[in-house]
Design a protein around this motif. Structure first.
Motif, PDB file in Angstrom:
ATOM      1  N   THR A  93       1.151  65.057  81.709  1.00 49.48           N
ATOM      2  CA  THR A  93       0.086  66.089  80.437  1.00 49.48           C
ATOM      3  C   THR A  93       0.968  66.355  79.591  1.00 49.48           C
ATOM      4  OG1 THR A  93       1.122  67.822  81.812  1.00 49.48           O
ATOM      5  CG2 THR A  93      -0.168  66.969  82.627  1.00 49.48           C
ATOM      6  N   LEU A  94       0.397  66.631  78.813  1.00 49.56           N
ATOM      7  CA  LEU A  94       0.796  66.893  77.287  1.00 49.56           C
ATOM      8  C   LEU A  94      -0.054  68.385  76.880  1.00 49.56           C
ATOM      9  CD1 LEU A  94       2.109  65.783  74.399  1.00 49.56           C
ATOM     10  CD2 LEU A  94       0.600  66.979  73.476  1.00 49.56           C
ATOM     11  N   ALA A  95       0.803  69.777  76.551  1.00 49.01           N
ATOM     12  CA  ALA A  95      -0.431  71.025  76.136  1.00 49.01           C
ATOM     13  C   ALA A  95       0.512  71.113  74.989  1.00 49.01           C
ATOM     14  CB  ALA A  95       0.673  71.751  77.331  1.00 49.01           C
ATOM     15  N   ASP A  96      -0.025  71.305  74.051  1.00 48.49           N
ATOM     16  CA  ASP A  96      -0.239  72.177  72.682  1.00 48.49           C
ATOM     17  C   ASP A  96      -0.307  73.824  72.864  1.00 48.49           C
ATOM     18  OD1 ASP A  96      -0.752  73.213  70.046  1.00 48.49           O
ATOM     19  OD2 ASP A  96      -1.343  71.418  69.451  1.00 48.49           O
ATOM     20  N   LEU A  97       0.724  74.307  72.473  1.00 47.48           N
ATOM     21  CA  LEU A  97       0.857  75.481  73.522  1.00 47.48           C
ATOM     22  C   LEU A  97       0.763  76.050  72.269  1.00 47.48           C
ATOM     23  CD1 LEU A  97       4.179  75.899  75.209  1.00 47.48           C
ATOM     24  CD2 LEU A  97       1.875  75.674  76.638  1.00 47.48           C
ATOM     25  N   THR A  98       0.048  75.681  70.967  1.00 45.34           N
ATOM     26  CA  THR A  98      -0.104  77.080  69.658  1.00 45.34           C
ATOM     27  C   THR A  98      -1.381  76.782  69.779  1.00 45.34           C
ATOM     28  OG1 THR A  98       2.105  76.320  68.703  1.00 45.34           O
ATOM     29  CG2 THR A  98       0.652  77.175  67.370  1.00 45.34           C
ATOM     30  N   ASN A  99      -2.345  75.465  70.084  1.00 48.61           N
ATOM     31  CA  ASN A  99      -3.210  75.302  69.244  1.00 48.61           C
ATOM     32  C   ASN A  99      -4.057  75.498  70.853  1.00 48.61           C
ATOM     33  OD1 ASN A  99      -3.555  75.671  67.100  1.00 48.61           O
ATOM     34  ND2 ASN A  99      -2.631  73.431  66.930  1.00 48.61           N
TER      35      ASN A  99
ATOM     36  N   ILE B 128      -1.903  75.593  81.791  1.00 49.93           N
ATOM     37  CA  ILE B 128      -1.919  76.178  80.612  1.00 49.93           C
ATOM     38  C   ILE B 128      -3.056  77.629  80.704  1.00 49.93           C
ATOM     39  CG2 ILE B 128      -0.658  74.336  79.225  1.00 49.93           C
ATOM     40  CD1 ILE B 128      -2.897  74.806  77.128  1.00 49.93           C
ATOM     41  N   ASN B 129      -2.754  78.563  79.951  1.00 51.56           N
ATOM     42  CA  ASN B 129      -3.174  79.803  80.531  1.00 51.56           C
ATOM     43  C   ASN B 129      -3.910  79.905  78.784  1.00 51.56           C
ATOM     44  OD1 ASN B 129      -1.431  81.798  78.803  1.00 51.56           O
ATOM     45  ND2 ASN B 129      -1.242  82.505  80.552  1.00 51.56           N
ATOM     46  N   GLU B 130      -5.318  80.741  78.842  1.00 51.93           N
ATOM     47  CA  GLU B 130      -5.884  81.331  77.480  1.00 51.93           C
ATOM     48  C   GLU B 130      -3.877  81.778  76.446  1.00 51.93           C
ATOM     49  OE1 GLU B 130      -8.567  83.232  77.584  1.00 51.93           O
ATOM     50  OE2 GLU B 130      -8.062  84.700  79.446  1.00 51.93           O
ATOM     51  N   ALA B 131      -3.623  82.647  77.115  1.00 51.47           N
ATOM     52  CA  ALA B 131      -2.554  82.829  75.926  1.00 51.47           C
ATOM     53  C   ALA B 131      -1.569  81.780  75.216  1.00 51.47           C
ATOM     54  CB  ALA B 131      -1.929  84.165  76.973  1.00 51.47           C
ATOM     55  N   GLY B 132      -1.354  80.646  76.051  1.00 53.38           N
ATOM     56  CA  GLY B 132      -0.514  79.161  75.378  1.00 53.38           C
ATOM     57  C   GLY B 132       0.579  80.130  76.646  1.00 53.38           C
ATOM     58  N   LEU B 133       0.679  80.500  77.803  1.00 55.96           N
ATOM     59  CA  LEU B 133       1.944  80.134  78.852  1.00 55.96           C
ATOM     60  C   LEU B 133       1.379  78.894  79.230  1.00 55.96           C
ATOM     61  CD1 LEU B 133       4.307  81.376  80.047  1.00 55.96           C
ATOM     62  CD2 LEU B 133       2.344  82.408  82.052  1.00 55.96           C
ATOM     63  N   GLY B 134       2.343  78.084  79.693  1.00 63.64           N
ATOM     64  CA  GLY B 134       2.443  77.256  80.359  1.00 63.64           C
ATOM     65  C   GLY B 134       2.931  76.742  81.368  1.00 63.64           C
ATOM     66  N   ALA B 135       3.444  76.075  82.415  1.00 64.56           N
ATOM     67  CA  ALA B 135       3.943  76.437  83.794  1.00 64.56           C
ATOM     68  C   ALA B 135       3.887  74.679  84.243  1.00 64.56           C
ATOM     69  CB  ALA B 135       3.521  77.280  84.912  1.00 64.56           C
TER      70      ALA B 135
END
Length: 320
Positions: free
Chosen positions: A259-265, A72-79
Motif C-alpha cells: 500500500t501507499l498512502a498520501d496522508l496529506t491528501n 488510513i482514516n479521514e483525519a490523515g492517521l495511518g496504521a
C-alpha cells in the motif's frame, strides 16, 4: 511480515508505504469503515472488552475480511500492523479493557486523529494476542502509526507492556528483532554510521537497513506523483520475491501486496503482487456514513476505484 517506510520531502505530502509479506494468501479486500460504528474489542466471553464508537471513517485493508492490517482514516492517521515474533502480550489482566490484535489498528483509526492521540491512548487497553485459524499461527504483531503532520510511532508489546518509540525520526520498520535492536544494528552499515557493506538478504534486519539507506538518498520530487513513484521504488527494493524462503518464519515470506498512502491528501493506493495495476481510493470522496467493501478479485480494477465500493454489512472481526 512486512516493511513500512514513512517519507516527507520538503514541500511535498507526507507519504507512507508498506509491503505485506506472508506465507499464504490473506484474501485481502478494501473496506470503507464508517464513523458512528459501535465496536467491541474482544469476544463476549471476555471479562472486560473494550467498547467504542468510531469518531472517524477509514479505509482499511482487511485480511480474510476479519482483521484490519493496514489503513488510513479521514483525519490523515495511518496504521500498519506488522509481525514481531518477540511480542509477548502477557496474561489477561481483567481490570484492563481487552482489545483483540485483529482490531488494534482499527480502534486507533476509529478514535484518533494523530499519532500523539494514539500513543496517549495506549495505557487504556490491553492488546490480546490470538490464534490465526487460517494460517495456524499465533499472531504476534506490533503496530506502527503515522499521521499527516509527519509524526510516527512504533508500539511493541514486550513482557505484557507497551514499549513505544515515538517521533518523526522513526521512518522505517520491519520485523524481528525488536525495534531498539534494529536501530542499533543499522548503525553498523556504510552510509548509516558504520562500514559494513549494504546487506542483500531477505531477513527483516537486512530489509530494515536497505530501506533506511535508500530512503535517505531519495531525491526531492517535483510533484506528488513523482514522490509516489520514488517511495514505491524503496518498497520494491525491500520486497520479497515469490516463494517461501524460510517456511518456519512467516515474517520471511513473499510480498503479497503493498500500500501507499498520501496522508496529506488522504489518498490510499493498493498494489497486488499478482496483478499489474495499482488502484487507489480518494478518501475525500468517500461516504463515511455507510460500510462498503471493494472486492479486489474482480477483473479490470485499475486507477481510481473510489466509486466501485459496494454496500456491505460490518465485517466479522476475528476476536478470539
Amino acid at each position: 511480515m512486512c516493511t513500512r517506510v514513512l517519507w516527507q520531502a520538503d514541500g511535498q505530502p507526507v507519504l507512507v508505504g508498506r509491503n505485506m509479506d506472508w506465507k499464504q494468501t490473506l484474501h485481502t479486500n478494501l473496506w470503507v469503515l464508517p464513523r458512528g460504528a459501535q465496536r467491541s474489542g474482544a469476544a463476549e466471553a471476555d471479562p472486560n472488552p473494550l467498547r467504542w464508537t468510531a469518531r472517524y471513517g477509514s479505509v482499511a485493508a482487511l485480511a480474510y475480511d476479519q482483521a484490519s492490517t493496514d489503513g488510513i482514516n479521514e483525519a490523515g492517521l495511518g496504521a500498519q500492523l506488522l509481525w514481531l515474533a518477540e511480542s509477548d502480550f502477557g496474561p489477561r489482566e481483567p481490570h484492563r479493557p481487552g482489545l483483540s490484535a485483529a482490531l488494534w489498528a482499527q480502534y486507533l483509526l476509529d478514535t484518533c486523529a494523530t499519532v500523539a492521540e494514539a500513543v496517549a491512548a495506549t495505557e487504556g487497553y490491553q492488546v490480546l494476542g490470538q490464534n490465526d485459524p487460517h494460517a495456524g499461527t499465533f499472531s504476534t504483531v506490533h503496530l506502527v502509526l503515522d499521521d499527516a503532520g509527519g509524526d510516527s510511532a512504533v508500539i511493541e508489546i514486550l513482557a505484557g507492556r507497551p514499549v513505544i518509540h515515538h517521533g518523526p525520526q522513526y521512518t522505517v520498520v520491519t520485523n524481528s528483532p525488536p525495534f531498539e535492536e534494529q536501530l542499533e544494528h543499522q548503525r553498523q552499515f556504510a552510509g548509516l554510521g558504520g562500514d559494513r557493506p549494504l546487506p542483500g538478504g531477505t531477513a527483516p534486519e537486512d530489509r530494515f537497513v536497505r530501506a533506511a539507506y535508500y530512503l535517505a538518498r531519495l531525491p526531492r520530487p517535483e510533484t506528488p506523483a513523482e514522490g509516489y513513484a520514488s517511495l514505491l521504488s524503496v518498497l520494491r527494493n525491500a520486497a520479497q520475491p515469490a516463494g517461501t524462503p524460510d517456511p518456519e518464519r512467516p515474517n520471511v515470506s513473499m510480498t503479497r501486496w503493498r500500500t501507499l498512502a498520501d496522508l496529506t491528501n488522504r489518498i490510499y493506493a493498493f498494489e497486488s503482487s499478482f496483478r499489474p495495476d495499482i488502484v487507489w481510493t480518494t478518501l475525500d470522496a468517500v461516504d463515511f456514513d455507510h460500510c462498503a467493501r471493494l472486492d479486489l478479485t474482480q477483473p479490470g480494477l485499475v486507477g481510481d476505484v473510489t466509486t466501485l465500493y459496494r454496500p456491505a454489512a460490518e465485517p466479522d472481526f476475528q476476536l478470539a
